[in-house]
Motif scaffolding. Structure first.
Motif, mmCIF file in Angstrom:
data_model
loop_
_atom_site.group_PDB
_atom_site.id
_atom_site.type_symbol
_atom_site.label_atom_id
_atom_site.label_comp_id
_atom_site.label_asym_id
_atom_site.label_seq_id
_atom_site.Cartn_x
_atom_site.Cartn_y
_atom_site.Cartn_z
ATOM 1 N N PHE A 1 14.209 -14.589 16.217
ATOM 2 C CA PHE A 1 12.965 -14.094 15.628
ATOM 3 C C PHE A 1 12.967 -14.284 14.112
ATOM 4 C CE2 PHE A 1 10.319 -10.453 14.082
ATOM 5 C CZ PHE A 1 9.102 -10.940 14.503
ATOM 6 N N ASN A 2 14.081 -13.977 13.454
ATOM 7 C CA ASN A 2 14.145 -14.151 12.006
ATOM 8 C C ASN A 2 14.047 -15.624 11.616
ATOM 9 O OD1 ASN A 2 14.184 -11.461 11.217
ATOM 10 N ND2 ASN A 2 16.405 -11.318 11.413
ATOM 11 N N VAL A 3 14.605 -16.506 12.419
ATOM 12 C CA VAL A 3 14.463 -17.949 12.170
ATOM 13 C C VAL A 3 12.992 -18.340 12.286
ATOM 14 C CG1 VAL A 3 14.982 -20.256 13.075
ATOM 15 C CG2 VAL A 3 16.820 -18.560 12.834
ATOM 16 N N VAL A 4 12.310 -17.813 13.294
ATOM 17 C CA VAL A 4 10.882 -18.115 13.477
ATOM 18 C C VAL A 4 10.074 -17.583 12.305
ATOM 19 C CG1 VAL A 4 8.844 -17.629 14.898
ATOM 20 C CG2 VAL A 4 10.999 -18.300 15.987
ATOM 21 N N LEU A 5 10.315 -16.325 11.900
ATOM 22 C CA LEU A 5 9.591 -15.772 10.745
ATOM 23 C C LEU A 5 9.804 -16.645 9.509
ATOM 24 C CD1 LEU A 5 10.150 -11.901 10.963
ATOM 25 C CD2 LEU A 5 8.054 -13.172 11.441
ATOM 26 N N PHE A 6 11.041 -17.009 9.258
ATOM 27 C CA PHE A 6 11.349 -17.846 8.104
ATOM 28 C C PHE A 6 10.611 -19.178 8.207
ATOM 29 C CE2 PHE A 6 13.684 -20.887 5.588
ATOM 30 C CZ PHE A 6 14.022 -20.180 4.441
ATOM 31 N N ASP B 1 10.530 -1.376 -1.391
ATOM 32 C CA ASP B 1 11.883 -0.846 -1.247
ATOM 33 C C ASP B 1 12.757 -1.822 -0.463
ATOM 34 O OD1 ASP B 1 13.863 1.303 -1.464
ATOM 35 O OD2 ASP B 1 13.587 1.487 0.715
ATOM 36 N N LYS B 2 12.232 -2.383 0.614
ATOM 37 C CA LYS B 2 12.988 -3.339 1.429
ATOM 38 C C LYS B 2 13.308 -4.589 0.615
ATOM 39 C CE LYS B 2 12.609 -0.993 5.319
ATOM 40 N NZ LYS B 2 13.736 -0.287 5.896
ATOM 41 N N LEU B 3 12.363 -5.026 -0.206
ATOM 42 C CA LEU B 3 12.578 -6.208 -1.029
ATOM 43 C C LEU B 3 13.725 -5.971 -2.007
ATOM 44 C CD1 LEU B 3 11.579 -9.058 -1.755
ATOM 45 C CD2 LEU B 3 10.047 -8.002 -3.409
ATOM 46 N N THR B 4 13.722 -4.812 -2.661
ATOM 47 C CA THR B 4 14.762 -4.489 -3.635
ATOM 48 C C THR B 4 16.112 -4.288 -2.961
ATOM 49 O OG1 THR B 4 13.111 -3.431 -5.037
ATOM 50 C CG2 THR B 4 15.415 -2.892 -5.471
ATOM 51 N N LYS B 5 16.142 -3.478 -1.904
ATOM 52 C CA LYS B 5 17.415 -3.175 -1.247
ATOM 53 C C LYS B 5 17.941 -4.339 -0.421
ATOM 54 C CE LYS B 5 16.914 1.800 -0.989
ATOM 55 N NZ LYS B 5 16.700 2.959 -0.135
ATOM 56 N N GLY B 6 17.054 -5.045 0.258
ATOM 57 C CA GLY B 6 17.494 -6.105 1.148
ATOM 58 C C GLY B 6 17.731 -7.439 0.476
ATOM 59 N N PHE B 7 16.987 -7.696 -0.613
ATOM 60 C CA PHE B 7 17.038 -9.030 -1.197
ATOM 61 C C PHE B 7 17.460 -9.033 -2.657
ATOM 62 C CE2 PHE B 7 14.304 -9.199 2.451
ATOM 63 C CZ PHE B 7 14.731 -10.352 3.094
ATOM 64 N N PHE C 1 17.839 -14.784 3.633
ATOM 65 C CA PHE C 1 16.764 -14.140 4.393
ATOM 66 C C PHE C 1 17.336 -13.351 5.576
ATOM 67 C CE2 PHE C 1 13.592 -14.240 7.838
ATOM 68 C CZ PHE C 1 12.570 -13.541 7.224
ATOM 69 N N ILE C 2 18.234 -13.965 6.323
ATOM 70 C CA ILE C 2 18.833 -13.289 7.481
ATOM 71 C C ILE C 2 19.611 -12.059 7.029
ATOM 72 C CG2 ILE C 2 20.587 -13.518 9.295
ATOM 73 C CD1 ILE C 2 19.585 -16.458 9.582
ATOM 74 N N ARG C 3 20.409 -12.201 5.978
ATOM 75 C CA ARG C 3 21.155 -11.049 5.442
ATOM 76 C C ARG C 3 20.201 -9.955 4.982
ATOM 77 N NH1 ARG C 3 24.914 -14.422 3.679
ATOM 78 N NH2 ARG C 3 23.846 -14.953 1.781
ATOM 79 N N GLY C 4 19.158 -10.359 4.272
ATOM 80 C CA GLY C 4 18.199 -9.383 3.752
ATOM 81 C C GLY C 4 17.445 -8.658 4.855
ATOM 82 N N MET C 5 17.011 -9.402 5.859
ATOM 83 C CA MET C 5 16.290 -8.771 6.977
ATOM 84 C C MET C 5 17.212 -7.840 7.757
ATOM 85 S SD MET C 5 13.134 -9.561 6.778
ATOM 86 C CE MET C 5 12.333 -9.297 8.363
ATOM 87 N N SER C 6 18.466 -8.232 7.910
ATOM 88 C CA SER C 6 19.429 -7.368 8.610
ATOM 89 C C SER C 6 19.656 -6.070 7.855
ATOM 90 C CB SER C 6 20.766 -8.095 8.802
ATOM 91 O OG SER C 6 20.598 -9.207 9.626
ATOM 92 N N SER C 7 19.681 -6.145 6.532
ATOM 93 C CA SER C 7 19.901 -4.928 5.744
ATOM 94 C C SER C 7 18.653 -4.038 5.716
ATOM 95 C CB SER C 7 20.321 -5.282 4.324
ATOM 96 O OG SER C 7 19.247 -5.825 3.588
ATOM 97 N N GLN D 1 8.900 -1.567 17.686
ATOM 98 C CA GLN D 1 8.755 -0.650 16.553
ATOM 99 C C GLN D 1 10.076 -0.037 16.108
ATOM 100 O OE1 GLN D 1 5.652 2.213 17.117
ATOM 101 N NE2 GLN D 1 4.278 0.711 18.009
ATOM 102 N N HIS D 2 11.125 -0.251 16.861
ATOM 103 C CA HIS D 2 12.400 0.391 16.546
ATOM 104 C C HIS D 2 13.529 -0.601 16.276
ATOM 105 C CE1 HIS D 2 10.666 4.261 17.540
ATOM 106 N NE2 HIS D 2 10.138 3.689 18.597
ATOM 107 N N ALA D 3 13.209 -1.881 16.167
ATOM 108 C CA ALA D 3 14.187 -2.940 15.886
ATOM 109 C C ALA D 3 15.327 -2.942 16.897
ATOM 110 C CB ALA D 3 14.720 -2.817 14.463
ATOM 111 N N ARG D 4 14.978 -2.814 18.152
ATOM 112 C CA ARG D 4 15.991 -2.828 19.214
ATOM 113 C C ARG D 4 16.098 -4.183 19.899
ATOM 114 N NH1 ARG D 4 14.069 2.955 21.072
ATOM 115 N NH2 ARG D 4 15.337 4.173 19.627
#
Length: 166
Positions: free
Chosen positions: A103-108, A138-144, A157-163, A94-97
């Motif tokens: 994981f992002n490769v799997v999600l993609f 908000d995440k879509l606009t700011k991240g992507f 996708f990786i850049r967007g998820m990281s942001s 829950q805290h992105a630790r």
């Protein structure tokens, strides 16, 4: 809704995302490891998967780091058990630790159906499930940034998820 952490997903959204990812996990693992559940994959295997299946060129140093993050037994390879454990941890984090690279490769891979491009519709669905509908827009606009009609490639996708992660 989650009351703590960076996500605002409902319990139903969390369960749906977990069920979906976990149902596709064996197929993703087998494609990376180029074998069955008794196989393991190393940084070279991950690099080949990214290039061959997702049309994403990445250095061996980058895939070595990604493998190192989830290599619990420190043998330089990822077993099915290590892979499954790492994905479980990320799904419940829950805290992105937890390490997010694999994981992002799997999600993609799951949401693109193994294609090299993730559609805008699939991206929105994934963000809704991962962050909750309140935060997804908000995440879509700011991240992507502005919507891309042709969808999103893995590097974006990786850049967007990281942001999206504070």
């Amino acid at each position: 809704m989650r009351k703590h952490g960076i996500y605002m997903s409902t319990p139903e959204e969390i369960q749906y995302l977990s069920d979906l990812v976990l149902s596709k996990l064996p197929a993703v693992f087998e494609r990376i490891a180029a074998g069955g559940p008794s196989s393991k994959f190393d940084p070279g295997d991950l690099q080949r998967y990214l290039h061959t299946h997702l049309d994403h060129a990445v250095s061996l140093a980058s895939t070595s780091e990604a493998v190192w993050e989830i290599d619990d037994d420190h043998d330089g390879k990822i077993s099915w058990d290590e892979f499954r454990t790492a994905m479980d941890r990320c799904l419940n984090d829950q805290h992105a630790r937890e390490p997010q690279q694999v994981f992002n490769v799997v999600l993609f891979s799951v949401f693109s159906g193994g294609s090299s491009v993730l559609s805008q519709q699939s991206l929105k669905g994934l963000l809704n499930l991962r962050f909750g509908k309140e935060l997804a827009k908000d995440k879509l606009t700011k991240g992507f940034g502005p919507g891309k009609g042709n969808g999103v490639r893995l590097d974006d996708f990786i850049r967007g998820m990281s942001s999206c992660i504070p």
